[in-house]
Design a protein around this motif. Sequence first.
Motif, PDB file in Angstrom:
ATOM      1  N   LEU A  52       0.845  -1.181   0.000  1.00 54.15           N
ATOM      2  CA  LEU A  52       0.000   0.000   0.000  1.00 54.15           C
ATOM      3  C   LEU A  52       0.881   1.232   0.000  1.00 54.15           C
ATOM      4  O   LEU A  52       1.725   1.397   0.887  1.00 54.15           O
ATOM      5  CB  LEU A  52      -0.896   0.002   1.251  1.00 54.15           C
ATOM      6  N   ARG A  53       0.701   2.085  -1.007  1.00 54.94           N
ATOM      7  CA  ARG A  53       1.488   3.319  -1.090  1.00 54.94           C
ATOM      8  C   ARG A  53       0.775   4.422  -0.322  1.00 54.94           C
ATOM      9  O   ARG A  53      -0.416   4.627  -0.465  1.00 54.94           O
ATOM     10  CB  ARG A  53       1.685   3.742  -2.540  1.00 54.94           C
ATOM     11  N   ARG A  54       1.560   5.117   0.508  1.00 53.97           N
ATOM     12  CA  ARG A  54       1.075   6.296   1.236  1.00 53.97           C
ATOM     13  C   ARG A  54       2.098   7.398   1.032  1.00 53.97           C
ATOM     14  O   ARG A  54       3.118   7.424   1.716  1.00 53.97           O
ATOM     15  CB  ARG A  54       0.919   5.998   2.717  1.00 53.97           C
ATOM     16  N   GLY A  55       1.856   8.253   0.053  1.00 53.98           N
ATOM     17  CA  GLY A  55       2.806   9.307  -0.275  1.00 53.98           C
ATOM     18  C   GLY A  55       4.083   8.692  -0.810  1.00 53.98           C
ATOM     19  O   GLY A  55       4.061   7.919  -1.765  1.00 53.98           O
ATOM     20  N   ASN A  56       5.205   8.999  -0.173  1.00 54.11           N
ATOM     21  CA  ASN A  56       6.505   8.453  -0.590  1.00 54.11           C
ATOM     22  C   ASN A  56       6.813   7.105   0.056  1.00 54.11           C
ATOM     23  O   ASN A  56       7.873   6.538  -0.182  1.00 54.11           O
ATOM     24  CB  ASN A  56       7.623   9.440  -0.233  1.00 54.11           C
ATOM     25  N   THR A  57       5.913   6.616   0.875  1.00 53.20           N
ATOM     26  CA  THR A  57       6.147   5.380   1.628  1.00 53.20           C
ATOM     27  C   THR A  57       5.297   4.250   1.067  1.00 53.20           C
ATOM     28  O   THR A  57       4.142   4.462   0.697  1.00 53.20           O
ATOM     29  CB  THR A  57       5.783   5.597   3.110  1.00 53.20           C
ATOM     30  N   VAL A  58       5.871   3.065   1.013  1.00 53.48           N
ATOM     31  CA  VAL A  58       5.125   1.872   0.621  1.00 53.48           C
ATOM     32  C   VAL A  58       5.177   0.901   1.788  1.00 53.48           C
ATOM     33  O   VAL A  58       6.257   0.562   2.277  1.00 53.48           O
ATOM     34  CB  VAL A  58       5.710   1.208  -0.646  1.00 53.48           C
ATOM     35  N   LEU A  59       4.003   0.476   2.246  1.00 58.35           N
ATOM     36  CA  LEU A  59       3.912  -0.497   3.329  1.00 58.35           C
ATOM     37  C   LEU A  59       3.644  -1.871   2.733  1.00 58.35           C
ATOM     38  O   LEU A  59       2.797  -2.021   1.854  1.00 58.35           O
ATOM     39  CB  LEU A  59       2.776  -0.132   4.287  1.00 58.35           C
ATOM     40  N   HIS A  60       4.370  -2.861   3.227  1.00 57.69           N
ATOM     41  CA  HIS A  60       4.225  -4.235   2.752  1.00 57.69           C
ATOM     42  C   HIS A  60       3.810  -5.105   3.934  1.00 57.69           C
ATOM     43  O   HIS A  60       4.343  -4.963   5.025  1.00 57.69           O
ATOM     44  CB  HIS A  60       5.555  -4.768   2.203  1.00 57.69           C
ATOM     45  N   ARG A  61       2.866  -6.002   3.693  1.00 58.98           N
ATOM     46  CA  ARG A  61       2.501  -6.991   4.711  1.00 58.98           C
ATOM     47  C   ARG A  61       2.154  -8.289   4.021  1.00 58.98           C
ATOM     48  O   ARG A  61       1.712  -8.282   2.867  1.00 58.98           O
ATOM     49  CB  ARG A  61       1.382  -6.494   5.607  1.00 58.98           C
ATOM     50  N   ARG A  62       2.369  -9.376   4.714  1.00 57.82           N
ATOM     51  CA  ARG A  62       2.055 -10.679   4.152  1.00 57.82           C
ATOM     52  C   ARG A  62       0.569 -10.755   3.828  1.00 57.82           C
ATOM     53  O   ARG A  62      -0.268 -10.335   4.604  1.00 57.82           O
ATOM     54  CB  ARG A  62       2.411 -11.772   5.172  1.00 57.82           C
ATOM     55  N   SER A  63       0.272 -11.305   2.675  1.00 59.61           N
ATOM     56  CA  SER A  63      -1.118 -11.486   2.242  1.00 59.61           C
ATOM     57  C   SER A  63      -1.685 -12.760   2.879  1.00 59.61           C
ATOM     58  O   SER A  63      -0.938 -13.561   3.448  1.00 59.61           O
ATOM     59  CB  SER A  63      -1.165 -11.612   0.718  1.00 59.61           C
TER      60      SER A  63
END
Length: 74
Positions: A52-63
């Motif tokens: 999930l992109r939030r501005g300049n940050t991308v958060l990753h989590r296991r699906s």
Amino acid sequence: MGQLIGPIRLLALEAPGHPRTTTQSARLLRLTASTASRHSTVWREAGLVDSLRRGNTVLHRRSPLGDALMDGAL
């Protein structure tokens, strides 16, 4: 599993499922940010993580698929 996806990717997928930025993943695994980003891309394309992109940050989590794989349900 490590032979299938490689030891670095296995370490990252074994980490708790809370969201992490690319930079946090790089620090955790002692990788460059570009290498951590590439790993995240591979996992995302395989359906093992959601990003999930939030501005300049991308958060990753296991699906859910990544969770099932790591829990041995597949």
